[in-house]
Design a protein around this motif. Structure first.
Motif, PDB file in Angstrom:
ATOM      1  N   THR A 180      32.512  30.750  43.244  1.00 37.60           N
ATOM      2  CA  THR A 180      33.697  30.994  42.410  1.00 37.60           C
ATOM      3  C   THR A 180      34.088  32.466  42.446  1.00 37.60           C
ATOM      4  N   HIS A 181      33.107  33.335  42.298  1.00 39.88           N
ATOM      5  CA  HIS A 181      33.395  34.778  42.311  1.00 39.88           C
ATOM      6  C   HIS A 181      33.844  35.240  43.692  1.00 39.88           C
ATOM      7  N   ARG A 182      33.260  34.648  44.721  1.00 34.93           N
ATOM      8  CA  ARG A 182      33.643  34.974  46.092  1.00 34.93           C
ATOM      9  C   ARG A 182      35.119  34.630  46.325  1.00 34.93           C
ATOM     10  N   ARG A 183      35.484  33.433  45.884  1.00 38.01           N
ATOM     11  CA  ARG A 183      36.865  32.979  46.054  1.00 38.01           C
ATOM     12  C   ARG A 183      37.835  33.905  45.303  1.00 38.01           C
ATOM     13  N   ALA A 184      37.473  34.248  44.078  1.00 35.27           N
ATOM     14  CA  ALA A 184      38.342  35.099  43.257  1.00 35.27           C
ATOM     15  C   ALA A 184      38.541  36.458  43.926  1.00 35.27           C
ATOM     16  N   ALA A 185      37.464  37.029  44.441  1.00 31.03           N
ATOM     17  CA  ALA A 185      37.562  38.361  45.051  1.00 31.03           C
ATOM     18  C   ALA A 185      38.384  38.314  46.336  1.00 31.03           C
ATOM     19  N   HIS A 234      36.817  57.598  31.718  1.00 33.10           N
ATOM     20  CA  HIS A 234      35.541  57.088  31.205  1.00 33.10           C
ATOM     21  C   HIS A 234      35.089  55.920  32.077  1.00 33.10           C
ATOM     22  N   ALA A 235      33.990  56.109  32.795  1.00 39.17           N
ATOM     23  CA  ALA A 235      33.495  55.055  33.690  1.00 39.17           C
ATOM     24  C   ALA A 235      33.288  53.742  32.936  1.00 39.17           C
ATOM     25  N   ASP A 236      32.817  53.841  31.696  1.00 40.08           N
ATOM     26  CA  ASP A 236      32.552  52.641  30.892  1.00 40.08           C
ATOM     27  C   ASP A 236      33.805  51.840  30.568  1.00 40.08           C
ATOM     28  N   GLU A 237      34.962  52.469  30.638  1.00 40.11           N
ATOM     29  CA  GLU A 237      36.205  51.795  30.249  1.00 40.11           C
ATOM     30  C   GLU A 237      36.908  51.137  31.433  1.00 40.11           C
ATOM     31  N   LEU A 238      36.409  51.340  32.654  1.00 44.00           N
ATOM     32  CA  LEU A 238      37.110  50.774  33.812  1.00 44.00           C
ATOM     33  C   LEU A 238      37.125  49.250  33.724  1.00 44.00           C
ATOM     34  N   PRO A 239      38.289  48.627  33.914  1.00 42.33           N
ATOM     35  CA  PRO A 239      38.353  47.170  33.814  1.00 42.33           C
ATOM     36  C   PRO A 239      37.804  46.495  35.069  1.00 42.33           C
ATOM     37  N   LEU A 240      36.664  45.843  34.928  1.00 42.08           N
ATOM     38  CA  LEU A 240      35.996  45.187  36.064  1.00 42.08           C
ATOM     39  C   LEU A 240      35.994  43.683  35.835  1.00 42.08           C
ATOM     40  N   SER A 241      36.291  42.939  36.890  1.00 43.69           N
ATOM     41  CA  SER A 241      36.338  41.476  36.769  1.00 43.69           C
ATOM     42  C   SER A 241      34.915  40.911  36.650  1.00 43.69           C
ATOM     43  N   GLU A 242      34.832  39.665  36.260  1.00 46.73           N
ATOM     44  CA  GLU A 242      33.526  38.994  36.195  1.00 46.73           C
ATOM     45  C   GLU A 242      32.875  38.974  37.568  1.00 46.73           C
TER      46      GLU A 242
END
Ligand code: ADP
Ligand code: MG
Length: 325
Positions: A180-185, A234-242
């Motif tokens: 699922t994550h592979r497909r999304a990316a 802020h590195a902590d605030e970067l929006p990263l996908s699941e």
């Protein structure tokens, strides 16, 4: 039967996209005739994709048709311009009907989604090269430019960062996330969503904007340079996908998210006085938007790492980055 240049234009490019009433004359004559509404500035951007440089021979033609238009549309989005027309210069090694059908369908699908009409182009033989020019408009004096960032502005970014970079790692076999994550990316790499509506909605809110095509460090760097400003993120605030979070640590984590290209999100700077308006506007977006830092007078780009230490970035993103502090 071999396809002639005329057949290609007629079968694959005439009448495939939106039909707009501001097109007085589309494909078929020496020029297209287009009507720019009164009080609007014409916004124009062109991008070329070359086989072997921007994509491999294995690329799906439908994805190429989508992406060739997408990367140019993203430039209009980043100006707060409304897309209207496109022209397409296509150089093909051979007229392959299957390839042309898929390419044209990928192109037309995205064009219709954003009400773009293909109004002309050029078709030639040679090494596979795809050039798309897009034309849009924006009320005079209201385009979102790179040079408008002010001290104290808040830096925001739409959607997620790093997914296209993750997809390249997946294709190279360096990481193996779930199916699922592979497909999304991979979808984010091949069919990036383009933030056209968001760009229009941000026109009177943001002081500066750019689309993230080369990586946030590099693209925000263009805003900082054009505006004569610096910033702290802020590195902590970067929006990263699941998908990114599931394997990100193995491929550089937030450092990759900050430097990988091809995401086509919008990075904007917003004055604190418009924050409320921004949040009201975001409610209508199809994507999230995340606060990631602040514009400062001190030149340069600084990143507060998750452990609280500060990394100084140069425009490539790495120079002081690995060894410092
Ligand atoms: P000219 O010789 O005047 O340059 P062409 O034979 O190259 O004309 O093109 C004929 C018409 O088809 C023109 O209106 C041109 O804009 C259009 N056209 C050619 N190639 C494409 C293409 N790949 N996509 C869309 N329109 C095209
Ligand atoms: Mg021509």
């Amino acid at each position: 039967m071999a396809l002639s240049e005329f057949d290609i234009i007629k079968h694959y490019f005439s009448g495939t996209t939106s039909a707009r009433d501001d097109v007085a004359l589309g494909i078929g004559d020496d020029c297209a005739l287009l009507k720019v509404p009164a009080g609007m500035a014409l916004a124009v951007s062109i991008d070329t994709l070359v086989e072997g440089i921007h994509f491999t021979p294995a690329a799906e033609p439908a994805d190429l048709g989508y992406k060739a238009l997408a990367v140019s549309l993203s430039d209009l989005a980043a100006m707060g311009a409304e897309p209207a027309w496109a022209t397409l210069a296509l150089t093909l090694p051979r007229p392959d009907p299957e390839w042309l059908g898929a390419f044209s369908a990928g192109f037309a699908r995205l064009a219709r989604r954003h009400r773009v009409q293909l109004v002309g182009g050029d078709t030639t033989r040679g090494p596979l090269t795809i050039t798309v020019q897009v034309h849009g408009y924006v009320p005079e004096g209201r385009a979102l430019r790179r040079g408008g960032a002010q001290e104290g502005d808040l830096v925001y970014v739409t959607g997620h960062l790093g997914d296209a970079g993750l997809a390249l790692h997946i294709l190279h076999g360096t990481v193996h996330p779930s199916a699922t994550h592979r497909r999304a990316a991979l979808r984010r790499l091949h069919r990036p969503p383009i933030r056209v509506q968001e760009g229009l909605a941000l026109r009177d809110i943001a002081n500066a904007a750019i689309d993230v095509s080369d990586g946030l460090v590099s693209d925000l760097g263009h805003i900082l340079e054009a505006s004569g400003m610096g910033a702290t993120l802020h590195a902590d605030e970067l929006p990263l996908s699941e998908a990114f979070r599931s394997v990100g640590e193995q491929i550089g984590g937030w450092e990759l998210a900050l430097t990988a290209g091809d995401d086509y999100e919008l990075c904007i700077t917003v004055p604190a006085s418009k924050e409320w308006e921004l949040h009201k506007t975001i409610a209508g977006f199809s994507c999230s938007i995340s606060w990631i830092g602040r514009i400062e007078k001190q030149p340069g780009l600084r990143v507060i790492r998750p452990d609280g230490s500060i990394a100084s970035m140069d425009h490539q993103g790495y120079d002081h980055f690995r060894g410092s502090e």
